[in-house]
Design an enzyme around this catalytic site. Structure first.
Site, PDB file in Angstrom:
ATOM      1  N   ARG A  49      69.834  31.557  67.247  1.00  0.00           N
ATOM      2  CA  ARG A  49      70.797  30.479  67.043  1.00  0.00           C
ATOM      3  C   ARG A  49      71.962  30.962  66.182  1.00  0.00           C
ATOM      4  O   ARG A  49      71.759  31.664  65.193  1.00  0.00           O
ATOM      5  CB  ARG A  49      70.119  29.278  66.380  1.00  0.00           C
ATOM      6  CG  ARG A  49      69.117  28.594  67.291  1.00  0.00           C
ATOM      7  CD  ARG A  49      68.381  27.476  66.586  1.00  0.00           C
ATOM      8  NE  ARG A  49      67.553  27.983  65.494  1.00  0.00           N
ATOM      9  CZ  ARG A  49      66.457  27.368  65.068  1.00  0.00           C
ATOM     10  NH1 ARG A  49      66.045  26.256  65.626  1.00  0.00           N
ATOM     11  NH2 ARG A  49      65.770  27.874  64.061  1.00  0.00           N
ATOM     12  N   ASP A  51      75.700  29.952  64.049  1.00  0.00           N
ATOM     13  CA  ASP A  51      76.281  28.866  63.266  1.00  0.00           C
ATOM     14  C   ASP A  51      77.642  28.462  63.810  1.00  0.00           C
ATOM     15  O   ASP A  51      78.218  29.140  64.667  1.00  0.00           O
ATOM     16  CB  ASP A  51      76.438  29.298  61.805  1.00  0.00           C
ATOM     17  CG  ASP A  51      75.117  29.619  61.141  1.00  0.00           C
ATOM     18  OD1 ASP A  51      74.112  28.973  61.499  1.00  0.00           O
ATOM     19  OD2 ASP A  51      75.097  30.501  60.268  1.00  0.00           O
ATOM     20  N   TYR A 109      74.201  42.168  65.402  1.00  0.00           N
ATOM     21  CA  TYR A 109      75.429  41.431  65.106  1.00  0.00           C
ATOM     22  C   TYR A 109      76.539  42.421  64.785  1.00  0.00           C
ATOM     23  O   TYR A 109      76.286  43.525  64.284  1.00  0.00           O
ATOM     24  CB  TYR A 109      75.250  40.518  63.889  1.00  0.00           C
ATOM     25  CG  TYR A 109      74.557  39.204  64.157  1.00  0.00           C
ATOM     26  CD1 TYR A 109      75.288  38.052  64.460  1.00  0.00           C
ATOM     27  CD2 TYR A 109      73.186  39.113  64.095  1.00  0.00           C
ATOM     28  CE1 TYR A 109      74.649  36.840  64.684  1.00  0.00           C
ATOM     29  CE2 TYR A 109      72.527  37.908  64.326  1.00  0.00           C
ATOM     30  CZ  TYR A 109      73.273  36.781  64.622  1.00  0.00           C
ATOM     31  OH  TYR A 109      72.639  35.575  64.856  1.00  0.00           O
ATOM     32  N   ARG A 196      76.441  36.921  57.080  1.00  0.00           N
ATOM     33  CA  ARG A 196      77.626  36.482  56.327  1.00  0.00           C
ATOM     34  C   ARG A 196      77.431  36.677  54.823  1.00  0.00           C
ATOM     35  O   ARG A 196      78.378  36.991  54.097  1.00  0.00           O
ATOM     36  CB  ARG A 196      77.943  35.030  56.658  1.00  0.00           C
ATOM     37  CG  ARG A 196      78.438  34.832  58.092  1.00  0.00           C
ATOM     38  CD  ARG A 196      78.517  33.355  58.454  1.00  0.00           C
ATOM     39  NE  ARG A 196      79.404  32.645  57.562  1.00  0.00           N
ATOM     40  CZ  ARG A 196      79.468  31.299  57.494  1.00  0.00           C
ATOM     41  NH1 ARG A 196      78.670  30.563  58.272  1.00  0.00           N
ATOM     42  NH2 ARG A 196      80.294  30.716  56.660  1.00  0.00           N
TER      43      ARG A 196
END
Length: 260
Positions: A49, A51, A109, A196
């Protein structure tokens, strides 16, 4: 029949991946398009999932259906019902033993960052921004201190629902091309906001605000309060999961060539 799809999307216009009552998520838009094409309700499960504001390059989903279509039909037919910023890239029929999330062996990522005195314009929403110069040697030294299996509680959102904060961070790569930086992360799995939060700490080191050894202290503290603030979602891209070869899941889509 179990159907697996690779999906690309820009996350700026959506409230993240996971379905919400307001219907303004990537999952909601995808399932609406798939249901229209299949002429029956379709519910998907994803590999990871994302954001609000985070983009997907090769997100993988699966669902079960009794609708029989060729792979190219699931791709082209469903894309007719999807908005311009979401597109199915490929289709596979992996069998009932495949699960988009549970079968994944790892996830990747990338974070794209502009280092410039002037904020981004053309690439606004597609990359992060920092106006202070970055030291690549310091960034790489800090990154190396994070590699391995650790308790990443210091990099975990308070909203994280993961059963354990222990993850194996396999690699962080730092590359520069002109004024643009690319940070690539590979791990067994990631916690909510983990990338992040890692970026926030790495950039504190890269700008000289903190030393590389400070990252080790943050990791050992297992306390989100000691880490840097969560960095912006704009430049974060979910590159996709990895699976055992037996499932024959495509690892490459065109947008991977588009990224700097």
């Amino acid at each position: 029949m179990r159907v697996a799809l690779g999906v690309s999307y820009r996350g700026g216009g959506y409230n993240g991946w996971q379905s919400q009552p307001n219907g303004r998520t990537v999952q909601d838009a995808l399932e609406k398009g798939l249901s229209a094409f299949a002429a029956q309700p379709i519910r998907t499960l994803c590999a990871g999932r994302t954001d609000t504001g985070v983009h997907g390059i090769n997100q993988v989903v699966h669902f079960d259906t009794d609708v029989v279509r060729e792979p190219f039909s699931w791709v082209r037919g469903s894309n007719r019902y999807l908005p311009p910023d979401i597109a199915i890239q490929w289709c596979r029929f992996p069998g009932d033993g495949f699960h988009a999330r549970n079968s994944a062996r790892g996830r990747r990522y990338a974070y794209l960052l502009l280092e410039s005195a002037v904020r981004p314009a053309i690439e606004s929403g597609q990359c992060g921004w920092i106006f202070r110069p970055l030291d690549q040697a310091a960034l790489e030294a800090a990154a190396q201190r994070l590699i391995g299996e650790h308790d990443f509680s210091s990099f975990r959102s308070s909203e994280c629902q993961a059963a354990s904060p222990i993850k194996h961070l396999r690699e962080i790569r730092v590359q520069r091309r002109g004024d643009y930086w690319r940070f690539e992360f590979e791990a067994s799995a990631f916690l909510h906001h983990m990338v992040r939060n890692l970026m926030g700490c790495l950039l504190a080191v890269g700008t000289g605000t903190r030393s590389p050894d400070w990252v080790t202290e943050v990791l050992a503290a297992r306390d989100r309060k000691v880490a840097a603030p969560t960095f912006a979602p704009d430049g974060l891209y979910f590159l996709g999961p990895t699976y055992d070869p037996e499932f024959d899941m495509p690892q490459h889509v065109a947008a991977l060539d588009w990224l700097p």
